[in-house]
Design a protein around this motif. Structure first.
Motif, mmCIF file in Angstrom:
data_model
loop_
_atom_site.group_PDB
_atom_site.id
_atom_site.type_symbol
_atom_site.label_atom_id
_atom_site.label_comp_id
_atom_site.label_asym_id
_atom_site.label_seq_id
_atom_site.Cartn_x
_atom_site.Cartn_y
_atom_site.Cartn_z
ATOM 1 N N THR A 176 0.850 -1.179 0.000
ATOM 2 C CA THR A 176 0.000 0.000 0.000
ATOM 3 C C THR A 176 0.893 1.238 0.000
ATOM 4 N N ILE A 177 0.711 2.077 -1.001
ATOM 5 C CA ILE A 177 1.508 3.298 -1.117
ATOM 6 C C ILE A 177 0.578 4.475 -0.844
ATOM 7 N N VAL A 178 0.931 5.287 0.140
ATOM 8 C CA VAL A 178 0.003 6.286 0.659
ATOM 9 C C VAL A 178 0.553 7.694 0.515
ATOM 10 N N GLY A 179 -0.279 8.582 -0.004
ATOM 11 C CA GLY A 179 0.066 10.001 0.079
ATOM 12 C C GLY A 179 0.091 10.701 -1.262
ATOM 13 N N ASP A 180 1.085 11.546 -1.416
ATOM 14 C CA ASP A 180 1.158 12.461 -2.549
ATOM 15 C C ASP A 180 1.633 11.738 -3.809
ATOM 16 N N VAL A 181 0.756 10.912 -4.358
ATOM 17 C CA VAL A 181 1.119 10.145 -5.554
ATOM 18 C C VAL A 181 1.331 11.065 -6.746
ATOM 19 N N LEU A 182 0.560 12.144 -6.774
ATOM 20 C CA LEU A 182 0.605 13.063 -7.912
ATOM 21 C C LEU A 182 2.013 13.582 -8.187
ATOM 22 N N HIS A 183 2.709 13.974 -7.137
ATOM 23 C CA HIS A 183 4.039 14.549 -7.322
ATOM 24 C C HIS A 183 5.138 13.516 -7.125
ATOM 25 N N SER A 184 4.760 12.255 -6.953
ATOM 26 C CA SER A 184 5.754 11.285 -6.519
ATOM 27 C C SER A 184 6.304 10.432 -7.642
ATOM 28 N N ARG A 185 7.573 10.624 -7.944
ATOM 29 C CA ARG A 185 8.241 9.711 -8.884
ATOM 30 C C ARG A 185 8.499 8.366 -8.219
ATOM 31 N N VAL A 186 8.601 8.386 -6.888
ATOM 32 C CA VAL A 186 8.809 7.130 -6.159
ATOM 33 C C VAL A 186 7.607 6.208 -6.348
ATOM 34 N N ALA A 187 6.408 6.791 -6.255
ATOM 35 C CA ALA A 187 5.189 5.976 -6.386
ATOM 36 C C ALA A 187 5.092 5.366 -7.779
ATOM 37 N N SER A 189 7.502 4.753 -10.027
ATOM 38 C CA SER A 189 8.513 3.718 -10.252
ATOM 39 C C SER A 189 8.191 2.459 -9.459
ATOM 40 N N ASN A 190 7.731 2.649 -8.232
ATOM 41 C CA ASN A 190 7.363 1.495 -7.419
ATOM 42 C C ASN A 190 6.192 0.730 -8.019
ATOM 43 N N ALA A 191 5.184 1.462 -8.487
ATOM 44 C CA ALA A 191 4.017 0.797 -9.062
ATOM 45 C C ALA A 191 4.442 -0.085 -10.237
ATOM 46 N N LEU A 192 5.309 0.456 -11.089
ATOM 47 C CA LEU A 192 5.739 -0.297 -12.270
ATOM 48 C C LEU A 192 6.582 -1.514 -11.873
ATOM 49 N N LEU A 193 7.554 -1.290 -10.998
ATOM 50 C CA LEU A 193 8.462 -2.385 -10.643
ATOM 51 C C LEU A 193 7.760 -3.466 -9.827
ATOM 52 N N LEU A 194 6.959 -3.031 -8.860
ATOM 53 C CA LEU A 194 6.279 -4.015 -8.009
ATOM 54 C C LEU A 194 5.316 -4.861 -8.827
ATOM 55 N N HIS A 195 4.689 -4.233 -9.826
ATOM 56 C CA HIS A 195 3.814 -4.996 -10.712
ATOM 57 C C HIS A 195 4.619 -6.052 -11.483
ATOM 58 N N THR A 196 5.779 -5.633 -11.997
ATOM 59 C CA THR A 196 6.651 -6.576 -12.707
ATOM 60 C C THR A 196 7.029 -7.755 -11.809
ATOM 61 N N LEU A 197 7.227 -7.466 -10.528
ATOM 62 C CA LEU A 197 7.656 -8.505 -9.595
ATOM 63 C C LEU A 197 6.472 -9.282 -9.015
ATOM 64 N N GLY A 198 5.277 -8.997 -9.473
ATOM 65 C CA GLY A 198 4.137 -9.823 -9.086
ATOM 66 C C GLY A 198 3.374 -9.347 -7.869
ATOM 67 N N ALA A 199 3.725 -8.190 -7.320
ATOM 68 C CA ALA A 199 3.024 -7.701 -6.128
ATOM 69 C C ALA A 199 1.748 -6.958 -6.525
ATOM 70 N N HIS A 200 0.834 -6.874 -5.561
ATOM 71 C CA HIS A 200 -0.393 -6.104 -5.762
ATOM 72 C C HIS A 200 -0.208 -4.749 -5.095
ATOM 73 N N VAL A 201 -0.366 -3.690 -5.864
ATOM 74 C CA VAL A 201 -0.132 -2.351 -5.334
ATOM 75 C C VAL A 201 -1.457 -1.613 -5.191
ATOM 76 N N THR A 202 -1.654 -0.996 -4.041
ATOM 77 C CA THR A 202 -2.801 -0.118 -3.848
ATOM 78 C C THR A 202 -2.279 1.275 -3.547
#
Lengths: 328, 188
Positions: A176-187, A189-202
């Motif tokens: 679960t990734i929480v907060g300022d997704v709009l301005h977040s490059r971290v979010a 990159s994480n969404a893309l990579l975690l998806h590649t690695l098979g995780a479910h991202v919210t």
């Protein structure tokens, strides 16, 4: 892999290779001599057009542990403040013989431009571009998650060796990734990579802080933090980026903190094994409560340690072997 | 007793050590190490990945039997210290596990085949970053000659004079899922 521009460019095998390499390189920090001769004679340039302390010193430590020569270029007090553009800076670095350019820029896409405009032969590593991507942060987050959620079944401080995690991905883990997704490059990159690695991202954020087009991301979204705590294996709190906020995205800091901040009560509702993450720097009392940040569940300090190992892995995999045209 | 060579179709492949011979060589090397070092008290066994590691473990288990105490072997990956990294594509790292403090101890490096000596050169550099051993010795299953550096082995399973056009192939049950053999291929 010639450059690292987006977490989305990494295949599952690429990503696991970075994580496995980082797993071996993590041990270097425990040795009497914390240095490997691998990149001797190679030059790594840290090209930072935007303020950053932790990412820059993390890359600097990583390059130095691999014996590379490190040149730090920051926009403040340099030719960039005299009006030099990205192109001329890049040509200068090329003339100096940079084997790898670690670039952070306030404009999204700057590393992409640098990599594909033939201004430099070196490998380009995106260390954060605008509100776009920050792939090494995503890799170190995935690395930290894998060590805790796959390698150490007992949770933080558990007994089993992290080697158990080698070669594995994050299949069926809930992040679960929480907060300022709009301005977040971290979010992103994480969404893309975690998806590649098979995780479910919210992604959990107020509607004003979710980017347009988020429905095309490989994630679920929610406006309600409390609803997504019980099944989370890892919770990542994002920094509220006040420096990027030129409009009012939420009524008040206190309201944001009440609805989207991680406090002790919310932390206690997480599963026993769940970890709390933050890419730093933290706004204590805003998105994360100080007691949560300092709790045993928090792996925030460990993320920093892991960051050096992951960046060593990326540098090794990009410039450690034969590179075209650079060895003459 | 010797299983037929698994490499079907490769011309002139012959088995030079079978599993029983490999076992006898390792037993002899174990005793030679103990004899040279007056026991196992200060000995640290480190295998060089990939096949040096199972060989070091086998020597450790033989040593445990002889010495009547549990002796384990570690592994020392030399990839980051190689002098040919820039000549080829990126190599994946192998696992390093140096179990004991090496300061003041006698480290016995274990590898499968000794040829140019470059891997051992890299291992010596890697070892120096872990501490300062009293002495470093080298045990190899096969010494095939063609040294390019002033390095020699202290304990050798079999000296195998070869030509450069030949290939020495070591197969071990732990790493290859085949029975133990050493074969020479591609006789010129």
């Amino acid at each position: 892999m010639k450059h690292l521009l987006s977490a989305g460019d990494l295949s599952r095998d690429d990503a696991i290779r970075v994580l496995d390499t980082a797993e071996e390189l993590l041990g270097v920090a425990q040795r009497p001599i914390k240095k490997l001769p691998t990149l001797r004679g190679r030059t790594v340039v840290n090209l930072f057009f935007e303020d950053s302390t932790r990412t820059r010193i993390s890359f600097e430590a990583a390059a130095k542990r691999l014996s590379a020569d490190v040149i730090n270029f920051s926009a403040k007090g340099s030719s960039a403040s005299k009006g030099e553009g990205l192109k001329d800076t890049a040509l200068t670095l090329q003339a100096m013989g940079a084997d790898a350019v670690v670039v952070r820029h306030h404009h999204s896409g700057a590393p992409h431009r640098l990599a594909h405009a033939q201004w430099t032969n070196g490998a380009v590593i995106n260390a954060g571009d605008g509100t776009h991507e920050h792939p090494t942060q995503a890799l170190l987050d995935a690395f930290t998650m894998r060590r805790h959620l796959v390698g150490l079944p007992g949770g933080p401080g558990g007994g089993a060796g992290p080697r158990a995690a080698e070669g594995t991905d994050l299949a069926d883990k809930h992040v679960t990734i929480v907060g300022d997704v709009l301005h977040s490059r971290v979010a992103r990159s994480n969404a893309l990579l975690l998806h590649t690695l098979g995780a479910h991202v919210t992604l959990v954020a107020p509607p004003t802080l979710l980017p347009v087009g988020v429905e095309s991301w490989p994630v679920e979204t929610s406006y309600d933090l409390d609803a997504s705590l019980e099944k989370a294996d890892a919770v990542m709190m994002l920094r509220v980026q006040r420096e990027r906020m030129n409009a009012s995205y939420f009524p008040s800091a206190r309201e944001y903190s009440r609805r989207y901040g991680l406090d002790v009560a919310r932390m206690n509702r997480l599963p026993e094994h769940a970890i709390v993450m933050h890419p730093g720097p933290m706004n204590r009392g805003m998105e994360i409560n100080a007691d949560v940040a300092d709790s045993p569940r928090s792996v925030i300090v460990e993320q920093v340690t892991n960051g050096v190992a992951v960046r060593m892995a990326v540098l090794y995999l990009l410039v450690g072997g034969a590179t075209e045209g650079n060895d003459a | 007793m010797a299983p037929s060579s698994p490499a079907a179709g490769v011309p002139a492949s012959r088995v030079v050590l079978d599993d029983a011979e490999i076992a006898r060589a390792l037993t002899r090397i174990t005793h030679e190490i103990l004899e040279r070092n007056h026991g196992s008290d200060d000995v640290v066994l480190l295998g060089i990945p990939t096949r040096g590691v199972p060989l070091a473990r086998r020597i450790a288990s033989r040593m445990s039997e002889v010495e009547g105490r549990s002796i384990t072997a570690g592994s020392l990956d030399v990839t980051m210290y190689r002098d040919d990294l820039r000549r080829g594509p990126i190599r994946s790292l192998e696992h390093t596990d140096v179990p004991d403090d090496v300061d003041g101890r006698t480290v016995v490096l274990v590898d499968d085949v000794l040829m140019s000596g470059r891997t051992i050169r890299a291992a010596l550099d890697a070892l120096a970053d872990y501490g300062r051993p009293q002495a470093v010795q080298l045990a190899v299953l096969v010494d095939r000659g063609h040294r390019e550096l002033p390095i020699r082995a202290d304990f050798v399973g079999k000296n195998l004079p070869t030509s450069l056009s030949e290939k020495v192939k070591v197969r071990l049950a732990e790493s290859d899922d085949e029975s133990d053999t050493v074969t020479i291929q591609g006789d010129a």
